[in-house]
Enzyme design. Sequence first.
Site, PDB file in Angstrom:
ATOM      1  N   THR A 181       0.851  -1.190   0.000  1.00  0.00           N
ATOM      2  CA  THR A 181       0.000   0.000   0.000  1.00  0.00           C
ATOM      3  C   THR A 181       0.887   1.240   0.000  1.00  0.00           C
ATOM      4  O   THR A 181       2.034   1.190   0.444  1.00  0.00           O
ATOM      5  CB  THR A 181      -0.892   0.059   1.249  1.00  0.00           C
ATOM      6  N   GLU A 328      -6.003  -3.189  -1.279  1.00  0.00           N
ATOM      7  CA  GLU A 328      -6.457  -4.325  -0.466  1.00  0.00           C
ATOM      8  C   GLU A 328      -7.638  -5.065  -1.095  1.00  0.00           C
ATOM      9  O   GLU A 328      -8.106  -6.062  -0.567  1.00  0.00           O
ATOM     10  CB  GLU A 328      -6.872  -3.826   0.929  1.00  0.00           C
ATOM     11  N   LYS A 437     -13.315  18.286  10.350  1.00  0.00           N
ATOM     12  CA  LYS A 437     -14.371  18.414  11.341  1.00  0.00           C
ATOM     13  C   LYS A 437     -14.390  19.838  11.854  1.00  0.00           C
ATOM     14  O   LYS A 437     -13.497  20.258  12.578  1.00  0.00           O
ATOM     15  CB  LYS A 437     -14.157  17.422  12.488  1.00  0.00           C
ATOM     16  N   TRP A 442     -18.967  17.304  10.175  1.00  0.00           N
ATOM     17  CA  TRP A 442     -18.146  16.899   9.042  1.00  0.00           C
ATOM     18  C   TRP A 442     -18.361  17.780   7.820  1.00  0.00           C
ATOM     19  O   TRP A 442     -19.503  18.101   7.463  1.00  0.00           O
ATOM     20  CB  TRP A 442     -18.475  15.467   8.644  1.00  0.00           C
TER      21      TRP A 442
HETATM   22  P1  AMP Z   1      -4.920   2.591  -3.171  1.00  0.00           P
HETATM   23  O1  AMP Z   1      -4.877   1.452  -2.262  1.00  0.00           O
HETATM   24  O2  AMP Z   1      -3.625   3.324  -3.300  1.00  0.00           O
HETATM   25  O3  AMP Z   1      -5.487   2.209  -4.492  1.00  0.00           O
HETATM   26  O4  AMP Z   1      -5.907   3.667  -2.546  1.00  0.00           O
HETATM   27  C1  AMP Z   1      -7.211   3.333  -2.182  1.00  0.00           C
HETATM   28  C2  AMP Z   1      -7.953   4.566  -1.774  1.00  0.00           C
HETATM   29  O5  AMP Z   1      -8.091   5.462  -2.868  1.00  0.00           O
HETATM   30  C3  AMP Z   1      -9.382   4.296  -1.337  1.00  0.00           C
HETATM   31  O6  AMP Z   1      -9.446   3.833  -0.005  1.00  0.00           O
HETATM   32  C4  AMP Z   1     -10.015   5.667  -1.521  1.00  0.00           C
HETATM   33  O7  AMP Z   1      -9.721   6.531  -0.436  1.00  0.00           O
HETATM   34  C5  AMP Z   1      -9.309   6.193  -2.749  1.00  0.00           C
HETATM   35  N1  AMP Z   1     -10.150   5.966  -3.933  1.00  0.00           N
HETATM   36  C6  AMP Z   1     -10.028   4.994  -4.844  1.00  0.00           C
HETATM   37  N2  AMP Z   1     -10.979   5.122  -5.802  1.00  0.00           N
HETATM   38  C7  AMP Z   1     -11.722   6.199  -5.478  1.00  0.00           C
HETATM   39  C8  AMP Z   1     -12.878   6.844  -6.050  1.00  0.00           C
HETATM   40  N3  AMP Z   1     -13.431   6.428  -7.184  1.00  0.00           N
HETATM   41  N4  AMP Z   1     -13.375   7.923  -5.388  1.00  0.00           N
HETATM   42  C9  AMP Z   1     -12.815   8.371  -4.249  1.00  0.00           C
HETATM   43  N5  AMP Z   1     -11.747   7.816  -3.675  1.00  0.00           N
HETATM   44  C10 AMP Z   1     -11.205   6.742  -4.271  1.00  0.00           C
END
Ligand code: AMP
Length: 553
Positions: A181, A328, A437, A442
């Site tokens: 990650t 994940e 916040k 929020w």
């Molecule tokens: P990653 O593991 O680097 O792919 O990041 C995952 C995170 O990216 C998610 O938990 C979200 O916070 C953000 N994310 C992924 N797709 C979207 C989406 N379509 N809209 C908003 N946030 C997103």
Amino acid sequence: MLGLMQEVPLSIPMLVRRARDLFPDKHVVSRRPDRSIGRAPYGDVIARSGRLALALRALGVAEGDRVATLAWNHQRHLEAYFAVPSMGAVLHTLNLRLHPTDLAYIIGHAEDQVILVDQVLWPLWEKVAPLVRVKHVIIMSDGGETPPGAIDYEALLSGSADDTFQFDDRDERTAAAMCYTSGTTGRPKGVLYSHRAIVLHTFMSLASDSAAIVERDVMLPVVPMFHVNAWGFPYTTAFVGATQVHPGPHLDPASLLELMSTERVTMAAGVPTIWLGILQALDAAPGHWDLSAMRMTLVGGAAPPESMIRGFKQRHGVVVQQGWGMTEMSPIGSVSRLQRKHDDIPEHEQYHQLAKAGYPVPGVEIRARSESGLLPWDGTSMGELEVRGPWVVREYYRPEDPITQFTDDGWFRTGDIVTIAPDGCITITDRSKDVIKSGGEWVSSVALEGALMGHAEVFEAAVVGLPHPRWSERPFAVVVRKPGALVEAPALKAWLAERFASWWVPDDFAFVDALPKTGTGKVQKSQLRDTYRDRFAGADEAGAAHPPAEAGA
Ligand code: AMP
């Protein structure tokens, strides 16, 4: 009583065999660093993958060993995607945008035995190499001297000119690939994908309400192969025999648009930042690139602004489909599509609907929770999204920090703050670590950013919460103007005030040339919070802000 059906393992060789047997003449296209285009039929690519598997075995790679890649998107990287899991080893894709010390940590933590490195990334590897111990380094080059101690990829393949590798099934529960990650807080965490998870994710991606890839597609994954298996597209595309087009290191809008146009790309996928740049280039030169073959682009990884979805469709005829997911989750969790019931709503509401994260894909279950427990699906209650499904992580690989992301009943806590509508549609309001916040209420940074990016003079925007003496936090916006635009804070405040309660409107704005981004192209909000940390420190305690009590909202 057990069922009486065949127990064919759901493993990556099943995907590879289908491409080999049914689509040997369909192509994999790659743009090389020198911008020339390479083309190879699946038949050749898979034969080369078989040779790579045998060669790695000859180098001593055993079942379960990790084989890393430090590479852009191209044919050889795809060969590793096929070869490494098919021989029982684990493909560990490294994010080439990380700092060398982070890469060294990840390589050490995963105990990578072998690494395949792009020639153009050799300078990066030279910074990492002294910090790690791997047994073999293979350089993927298009000519020139092989650095001392490295093995040339093509020499390795021709040394094993033997097409006996069988692509036999593997135990579906074993690990096929791993990815760390981005880890904006704490150490990067390893996610270990099983064969089964990847194959089921592939089947899901083919569903019509998901990415719906078909044989006649020409797929351009702009999303890097080092980011969650390029969202699974190398496998999905091969399984149905669609053409793959890989952009190599050339990710600027003009290069991508040229590739889309000359290769008659039908489908592409990438993060919003890439598509914002492409939209700007298209707007600046309408008609210059022929996108008539494009049927859709999948955008995810961060929230695409509604104005971008609308702009692509209305001005250039390109459908933007949003996907939400995570490393994940292999990664696809939800896809935003209009349902039959949306046919009758006005067009502007349809775009509003498409800007939401959408509906969980078949196979993924969702629920949201706040401190007081599970939340109703009412479209307004906000809480953390939890997910469950066969391609969702069960635990991290040898975590070093305490992990709190799994519930007692085995669901994964995403860290995303959402509302869920009565029909199951997810709206992401924030990442939990990015929530704002103000006065105990929020404020959704995602909603504010979407609205700001809908302003004609704004290219990109991020909104963060900064410490405030009275309201604990207040929203602050950092904006990148479009070239030549002169818009100032008062106009943007007025723009937002038309759309949100007054206390949501950021107290202040900064205008910058570019937003800081993570290795996977997301805005690095922690850096913005650090940079502007004291901006409201001296704010009048009475404040100009109007949290709900005051505003009567
Ligand atoms: P990653 O593991 O680097 O792919 O990041 C995952 C995170 O990216 C998610 O938990 C979200 O916070 C953000 N994310 C992924 N797709 C979207 C989406 N379509 N809209 C908003 N946030 C997103």
